[in-house]
Write an enzyme that holds these catalytic residues in place. Structure first.
Site, PDB file in Angstrom:
ATOM      1  N   ASP A  67       7.399 -24.869  28.419  1.00  0.00           N
ATOM      2  CA  ASP A  67       8.483 -23.578  29.068  1.00  0.00           C
ATOM      3  C   ASP A  67       9.455 -23.748  29.733  1.00  0.00           C
ATOM      4  O   ASP A  67      10.117 -25.018  29.775  1.00  0.00           O
ATOM      5  CB  ASP A  67       7.165 -22.761  30.739  1.00  0.00           C
ATOM      6  CG  ASP A  67       6.873 -24.596  31.237  1.00  0.00           C
ATOM      7  OD1 ASP A  67       7.622 -25.752  30.944  1.00  0.00           O
ATOM      8  OD2 ASP A  67       6.075 -23.975  32.508  1.00  0.00           O
ATOM      9  N   ASN A 139      -0.904 -22.622  43.072  1.00  0.00           N
ATOM     10  CA  ASN A 139      -2.118 -21.764  42.856  1.00  0.00           C
ATOM     11  C   ASN A 139      -2.385 -21.543  42.026  1.00  0.00           C
ATOM     12  O   ASN A 139      -3.150 -20.175  41.191  1.00  0.00           O
ATOM     13  CB  ASN A 139      -0.522 -20.493  43.135  1.00  0.00           C
ATOM     14  CG  ASN A 139       0.192 -20.536  42.042  1.00  0.00           C
ATOM     15  OD1 ASN A 139      -0.019 -21.462  40.874  1.00  0.00           O
ATOM     16  ND2 ASN A 139       1.847 -19.633  41.965  1.00  0.00           N
ATOM     17  N   HIS A 141      -1.523 -22.283  38.505  1.00  0.00           N
ATOM     18  CA  HIS A 141      -1.382 -21.655  37.162  1.00  0.00           C
ATOM     19  C   HIS A 141      -0.797 -22.652  36.145  1.00  0.00           C
ATOM     20  O   HIS A 141      -0.865 -24.480  36.763  1.00  0.00           O
ATOM     21  CB  HIS A 141       0.498 -21.107  37.473  1.00  0.00           C
ATOM     22  CG  HIS A 141       1.451 -22.305  38.066  1.00  0.00           C
ATOM     23  ND1 HIS A 141       2.626 -22.069  38.278  1.00  0.00           N
ATOM     24  CD2 HIS A 141       1.659 -23.559  37.979  1.00  0.00           C
ATOM     25  CE1 HIS A 141       3.569 -23.422  38.662  1.00  0.00           C
ATOM     26  NE2 HIS A 141       2.816 -24.095  37.651  1.00  0.00           N
ATOM     27  N   GLU A 146       1.429 -17.476  36.116  1.00  0.00           N
ATOM     28  CA  GLU A 146       1.176 -17.187  37.388  1.00  0.00           C
ATOM     29  C   GLU A 146      -0.153 -16.430  37.092  1.00  0.00           C
ATOM     30  O   GLU A 146      -0.266 -16.252  36.927  1.00  0.00           O
ATOM     31  CB  GLU A 146       3.096 -16.495  38.192  1.00  0.00           C
ATOM     32  CG  GLU A 146       3.908 -17.051  38.304  1.00  0.00           C
ATOM     33  CD  GLU A 146       3.259 -18.401  38.665  1.00  0.00           C
ATOM     34  OE1 GLU A 146       2.552 -19.279  39.322  1.00  0.00           O
ATOM     35  OE2 GLU A 146       4.206 -19.237  39.098  1.00  0.00           O
TER      36      GLU A 146
HETATM   37  C1  F6R Z   1       5.677 -27.857  33.902  1.00  0.00           C
HETATM   38  C2  F6R Z   1       4.564 -26.450  33.821  1.00  0.00           C
HETATM   39  C3  F6R Z   1       4.043 -26.338  35.517  1.00  0.00           C
HETATM   40  C4  F6R Z   1       3.327 -27.866  36.211  1.00  0.00           C
HETATM   41  C5  F6R Z   1       2.770 -27.363  37.749  1.00  0.00           C
HETATM   42  C6  F6R Z   1       2.655 -28.484  38.417  1.00  0.00           C
HETATM   43  O1  F6R Z   1       6.257 -27.262  32.198  1.00  0.00           O
HETATM   44  O2  F6R Z   1       4.287 -25.358  33.221  1.00  0.00           O
HETATM   45  O3  F6R Z   1       2.636 -25.522  35.211  1.00  0.00           O
HETATM   46  O4  F6R Z   1       2.662 -28.145  35.442  1.00  0.00           O
HETATM   47  O5  F6R Z   1       3.638 -26.615  37.828  1.00  0.00           O
HETATM   48  O6  F6R Z   1       3.818 -29.080  38.441  1.00  0.00           O
HETATM   49  P1  F6R Z   1       3.363 -30.560  39.322  1.00  0.00           P
HETATM   50  O7  F6R Z   1       3.948 -31.987  38.385  1.00  0.00           O
HETATM   51  O8  F6R Z   1       5.546 -31.024  39.851  1.00  0.00           O
HETATM   52  O9  F6R Z   1       3.169 -30.110  40.644  1.00  0.00           O
END
Ligand code: F6R
Length: 266
Positions: A67, A139, A141, A146
């Site tokens: 992303d 959450n 995701h 989301e």
């Molecule tokens: C990042 C992504 C997100 C993260 C998720 C966890 O490319 O796609 O899904 O993997 O938000 O983020 P952290 O590791 O910062 O807790």
């Protein structure tokens, strides 16, 4: 789902690095799916260390990130392109042209939609993703899919949830513009990867991890879609595994897996 519970976040990173190196060493044209965020930083540090020790080369690797934010340029410190350059690409021998992060720095919706379609095509042309690395949001995701994202979704423009905007606030300066839109691979795109490895560490992730592994298949927990993947590994530290009901069973399965690997049915 293969659920692996390790004593610490460091061991989670070492396990993930072993899996990445294994893909690189066993495929002629390895294609990696990569994630950003705080969780995979330890993995990237480990990969850089192995590269510096000449234990792995990324010359044959193609990569696709999950992303990218819409509304900031690649040059912005918080863009996911800048993150990947800083933590990985600039420190290894991967060819620049083989690294892909969704191109999201346009203000034109049609250009962004075309960019999303092109990204899907580019993954296909590369032969699909061999191993997709994932983190999980508080959450549930994966990527920026989301809660309520379709399990069939493809790369597209996605509105970030309030919980994600709040969780990612820590990366932006006080008063600085923070994006609320992103271009993200879809859940359908992620499920087409040949294998996926989701890393989760720390007790803040324990609830999302429980919902993903032991909860119902539900768009309310996008990561639960991984229950549908035949080669999904979830690697956790003790804290992230803290709320799992079947924790001992997963640990027993891993012992059995090892025995089976050694040819024993005992
Ligand atoms: C990042 C992504 C997100 C993260 C998720 C966890 O490319 O796609 O899904 O993997 O938000 O983020 P952290 O590791 O910062 O807790």
């Amino acid at each position: 789902m293969q659920v692996i519970i390790l004593p610490s976040a460091h061991e989670v990173a070492l396990y993930a690095a072993d899996r990445v190196v294994d893909v690189i060493n066993t495929k002629p044209d390895p294609v990696l799916g990569l994630a950003t965020g705080s969780t995979p930083i330890a993995l990237y540090k480990e990969l850089v260390a192995r590269y510096q020790a000449k234990n792995v080369s990324f010359r044959r690797v193609t990569s696709f990130n999950l992303d990218e934010y819409i509304g900031i340029t690649d040059a912005h410190q918080q863009s996911y392109r800048a993150f990947m350059e800083h933590y990985l690409f600039e420190q290894i021998d991967i060819f620049d042209e083989n690294t892909h992060v969704p191109i999201a720095d346009s203000q034109d919706v049609d250009v962004l939609k075309r960019s999303a379609q092109d990204y899907e095509q580019c993954i296909q042309l590369a032969g699909g993703i061999d191993l997709q690395i994932l983190g999980i949001g508080l959450n549930g995701h994966i990527g920026f899919n989301e809660p309520t994202s379709s399990f069939a979704s493809r790369t597209r423009i996605k509105t970030l949830s309030e919980s994600t905007v709040v969780a990612n606030k820590r990366f932006f300066e006080e008063g600085e513009y923070q994006p609320h839109l992103a271009l993200t691979m879809g859940i359908g795109t992620i499920l087409e990867s040949k294998s996926v490895l989701l890393m989760a560490t720390g007790k803040t992730k324990a609830e999302a991890v429980k919902a993903m592994i032991e909860g119902p298949l539900s768009a309310m927990c996008p990561a639960s879609a991984l229950q549908l993947h035949e080669a999904a590994t979830i690697v956790l530290d003790e804290e992230a595994a803290g709320l799992l009901e079947l924790k001992e069973y997963y640990q027993w399965c891993e012992q059995k897996r090892q025995q089976l690997h050694e040819g024993s049915l005992a």
